[in-house]
Design a protein around this motif. Structure first.
Motif, PDB file in Angstrom:
ATOM      1  N   LYS A  21      84.360  63.579  39.649  1.00 50.36           N
ATOM      2  CA  LYS A  21      83.814  62.072  39.783  1.00 50.36           C
ATOM      3  C   LYS A  21      83.734  61.407  38.620  1.00 50.36           C
ATOM      4  O   LYS A  21      84.169  60.349  38.335  1.00 50.36           O
ATOM      5  CB  LYS A  21      82.844  62.113  40.916  1.00 50.36           C
ATOM      6  N   ARG A  22      83.079  61.961  37.629  1.00 48.14           N
ATOM      7  CA  ARG A  22      82.774  61.663  36.586  1.00 48.14           C
ATOM      8  C   ARG A  22      84.021  61.385  35.654  1.00 48.14           C
ATOM      9  O   ARG A  22      83.915  60.309  34.814  1.00 48.14           O
ATOM     10  CB  ARG A  22      81.771  62.638  35.780  1.00 48.14           C
ATOM     11  N   ARG A  23      84.931  62.407  35.649  1.00 47.10           N
ATOM     12  CA  ARG A  23      86.281  62.001  35.156  1.00 47.10           C
ATOM     13  C   ARG A  23      87.002  60.811  35.596  1.00 47.10           C
ATOM     14  O   ARG A  23      87.423  59.783  34.747  1.00 47.10           O
ATOM     15  CB  ARG A  23      87.246  63.306  35.208  1.00 47.10           C
ATOM     16  N   GLN A  24      86.974  60.459  36.880  1.00 45.73           N
ATOM     17  CA  GLN A  24      87.581  59.551  37.477  1.00 45.73           C
ATOM     18  C   GLN A  24      86.705  58.069  37.089  1.00 45.73           C
ATOM     19  O   GLN A  24      87.377  57.093  36.903  1.00 45.73           O
ATOM     20  CB  GLN A  24      87.770  59.789  39.067  1.00 45.73           C
ATOM     21  N   LEU A  25      85.624  58.222  37.027  1.00 46.01           N
ATOM     22  CA  LEU A  25      84.839  57.050  36.637  1.00 46.01           C
ATOM     23  C   LEU A  25      85.153  56.527  35.185  1.00 46.01           C
ATOM     24  O   LEU A  25      85.261  55.280  35.066  1.00 46.01           O
ATOM     25  CB  LEU A  25      83.323  57.325  36.968  1.00 46.01           C
ATOM     26  N   ALA A  26      85.276  57.615  34.402  1.00 50.61           N
ATOM     27  CA  ALA A  26      85.397  57.272  32.926  1.00 50.61           C
ATOM     28  C   ALA A  26      86.949  56.549  32.850  1.00 50.61           C
ATOM     29  O   ALA A  26      87.360  55.689  32.140  1.00 50.61           O
ATOM     30  CB  ALA A  26      85.593  58.573  32.296  1.00 50.61           C
ATOM     31  N   GLU A  27      87.769  57.341  33.724  1.00 42.15           N
ATOM     32  CA  GLU A  27      89.172  56.679  33.743  1.00 42.15           C
ATOM     33  C   GLU A  27      89.296  55.296  34.327  1.00 42.15           C
ATOM     34  O   GLU A  27      90.085  54.524  33.636  1.00 42.15           O
ATOM     35  CB  GLU A  27      89.959  57.648  34.569  1.00 42.15           C
ATOM     36  N   LYS A  29      86.865  53.060  34.117  1.00 43.60           N
ATOM     37  CA  LYS A  29      86.506  52.354  33.340  1.00 43.60           C
ATOM     38  C   LYS A  29      87.143  51.901  32.087  1.00 43.60           C
ATOM     39  O   LYS A  29      87.124  50.719  31.475  1.00 43.60           O
ATOM     40  CB  LYS A  29      85.102  52.737  32.670  1.00 43.60           C
ATOM     41  N   ARG A  30      88.014  52.914  31.614  1.00 44.76           N
ATOM     42  CA  ARG A  30      89.163  52.496  30.784  1.00 44.76           C
ATOM     43  C   ARG A  30      90.111  51.617  31.214  1.00 44.76           C
ATOM     44  O   ARG A  30      90.786  51.028  30.430  1.00 44.76           O
ATOM     45  CB  ARG A  30      89.552  53.917  30.201  1.00 44.76           C
ATOM     46  N   THR A  31      90.408  51.831  32.437  1.00 46.39           N
ATOM     47  CA  THR A  31      91.493  50.953  32.892  1.00 46.39           C
ATOM     48  C   THR A  31      91.041  49.709  33.103  1.00 46.39           C
ATOM     49  O   THR A  31      91.847  48.822  32.905  1.00 46.39           O
ATOM     50  CB  THR A  31      91.712  51.737  34.695  1.00 46.39           C
ATOM     51  N   LEU A  32      89.872  49.505  33.406  1.00 47.70           N
ATOM     52  CA  LEU A  32      89.199  48.036  33.550  1.00 47.70           C
ATOM     53  C   LEU A  32      89.128  47.262  32.060  1.00 47.70           C
ATOM     54  O   LEU A  32      89.525  46.417  31.997  1.00 47.70           O
ATOM     55  CB  LEU A  32      87.780  48.167  34.080  1.00 47.70           C
ATOM     56  N   ALA A  33      88.779  48.030  31.329  1.00 51.06           N
ATOM     57  CA  ALA A  33      88.717  47.659  29.958  1.00 51.06           C
ATOM     58  C   ALA A  33      89.923  47.371  29.134  1.00 51.06           C
ATOM     59  O   ALA A  33      90.313  46.306  28.493  1.00 51.06           O
ATOM     60  CB  ALA A  33      87.914  48.603  29.026  1.00 51.06           C
ATOM     61  N   ASN A  34      91.149  48.120  29.795  1.00 53.98           N
ATOM     62  CA  ASN A  34      92.376  47.991  29.221  1.00 53.98           C
ATOM     63  C   ASN A  34      93.209  47.047  29.698  1.00 53.98           C
ATOM     64  O   ASN A  34      94.340  46.661  29.647  1.00 53.98           O
ATOM     65  CB  ASN A  34      93.272  49.093  29.130  1.00 53.98           C
ATOM     66  N   MET A  35      92.570  46.242  30.996  1.00 55.52           N
ATOM     67  CA  MET A  35      93.684  45.385  31.871  1.00 55.52           C
ATOM     68  C   MET A  35      93.769  44.057  31.097  1.00 55.52           C
ATOM     69  O   MET A  35      92.942  43.661  30.449  1.00 55.52           O
ATOM     70  CB  MET A  35      92.616  44.969  33.094  1.00 55.52           C
ATOM     71  N   ALA A  52      81.834  50.922  41.196  1.00 51.39           N
ATOM     72  CA  ALA A  52      80.397  50.707  41.683  1.00 51.39           C
ATOM     73  C   ALA A  52      80.211  51.728  42.609  1.00 51.39           C
ATOM     74  O   ALA A  52      79.073  52.277  42.805  1.00 51.39           O
ATOM     75  CB  ALA A  52      80.493  49.255  42.232  1.00 51.39           C
ATOM     76  N   ALA A  53      81.023  52.113  43.533  1.00 48.12           N
ATOM     77  CA  ALA A  53      81.009  52.998  44.532  1.00 48.12           C
ATOM     78  C   ALA A  53      80.813  54.628  43.883  1.00 48.12           C
ATOM     79  O   ALA A  53      79.979  55.276  44.383  1.00 48.12           O
ATOM     80  CB  ALA A  53      82.266  53.053  45.368  1.00 48.12           C
ATOM     81  N   LEU A  54      81.565  54.696  42.944  1.00 46.90           N
ATOM     82  CA  LEU A  54      81.436  56.129  42.316  1.00 46.90           C
ATOM     83  C   LEU A  54      80.018  56.131  41.468  1.00 46.90           C
ATOM     84  O   LEU A  54      79.354  57.178  41.549  1.00 46.90           O
ATOM     85  CB  LEU A  54      82.465  56.301  41.232  1.00 46.90           C
ATOM     86  N   GLU A  55      79.781  55.095  41.022  1.00 49.75           N
ATOM     87  CA  GLU A  55      78.293  55.273  40.267  1.00 49.75           C
ATOM     88  C   GLU A  55      76.976  55.159  40.974  1.00 49.75           C
ATOM     89  O   GLU A  55      76.343  56.059  40.903  1.00 49.75           O
ATOM     90  CB  GLU A  55      78.300  53.719  39.445  1.00 49.75           C
ATOM     91  N   ALA A  56      77.368  54.555  42.296  1.00 46.74           N
ATOM     92  CA  ALA A  56      76.426  54.914  43.427  1.00 46.74           C
ATOM     93  C   ALA A  56      76.266  56.343  43.774  1.00 46.74           C
ATOM     94  O   ALA A  56      75.164  56.666  44.151  1.00 46.74           O
ATOM     95  CB  ALA A  56      76.445  53.715  44.760  1.00 46.74           C
ATOM     96  N   GLU A  57      77.570  56.587  44.159  1.00 46.15           N
ATOM     97  CA  GLU A  57      77.364  58.068  44.735  1.00 46.15           C
ATOM     98  C   GLU A  57      76.893  59.167  43.730  1.00 46.15           C
ATOM     99  O   GLU A  57      76.417  60.061  44.004  1.00 46.15           O
ATOM    100  CB  GLU A  57      78.921  58.413  45.026  1.00 46.15           C
ATOM    101  N   LEU A  58      77.366  59.175  42.221  1.00 50.01           N
ATOM    102  CA  LEU A  58      76.883  59.802  41.382  1.00 50.01           C
ATOM    103  C   LEU A  58      75.418  59.743  41.245  1.00 50.01           C
ATOM    104  O   LEU A  58      74.625  60.786  40.725  1.00 50.01           O
ATOM    105  CB  LEU A  58      77.449  59.705  39.868  1.00 50.01           C
ATOM    106  N   ALA A  59      74.766  58.521  41.310  1.00 50.87           N
ATOM    107  CA  ALA A  59      73.414  58.321  41.157  1.00 50.87           C
ATOM    108  C   ALA A  59      72.526  59.090  42.313  1.00 50.87           C
ATOM    109  O   ALA A  59      71.352  59.439  41.910  1.00 50.87           O
ATOM    110  CB  ALA A  59      73.130  56.679  41.272  1.00 50.87           C
ATOM    111  N   GLY A  60      73.170  59.120  43.339  1.00 48.82           N
ATOM    112  CA  GLY A  60      72.551  59.985  44.525  1.00 48.82           C
ATOM    113  C   GLY A  60      72.352  61.536  44.234  1.00 48.82           C
ATOM    114  O   GLY A  60      71.554  61.996  44.852  1.00 48.82           O
ATOM    115  N   LYS A  61      73.178  61.918  43.304  1.00 45.13           N
ATOM    116  CA  LYS A  61      72.923  63.377  43.145  1.00 45.13           C
ATOM    117  C   LYS A  61      72.166  63.912  42.137  1.00 45.13           C
ATOM    118  O   LYS A  61      71.983  63.105  41.253  1.00 45.13           O
ATOM    119  CB  LYS A  61      74.574  63.912  43.093  1.00 45.13           C
TER     120      LYS A  61
END
Length: 61
Positions: A21-27, A29-35, A52-61
């Motif tokens: 999930k952390r890897r997907q979140l980083a990817e 964010k890179r995709t959004l920055a490179n749009m 936002a969904a991934l960040e919320a899910e990771l914050a819960g753990k």
């Protein structure tokens, strides 16, 4: 061909561990920055919502 019960290719969401999930979140964010500026607003909103969904899910753990 239809999947039988218990087959991995059935219509189920993939289960990801925290590292994936952390890897997907980083990817994402890179995709959004490179749009490009002319990218479709709906695509930009979709990526932002997934981040936002991934960040919320990771914050819960």
């Amino acid at each position: 061909m239809r999947a039988f019960d218990g087959q991995f290719s059935g219509n189920r969401p993939m289960q990801r561990n925290t590292e994936e999930k952390r890897r997907q979140l980083a990817e994402l964010k890179r995709t959004l920055a490179n749009m490009k500026s002319h990218a479709a607003p709906s695509l930009r909103a979709s990526v932002t919502a997934k981040i936002a969904a991934l960040e919320a899910e990771l914050a819960g753990k």
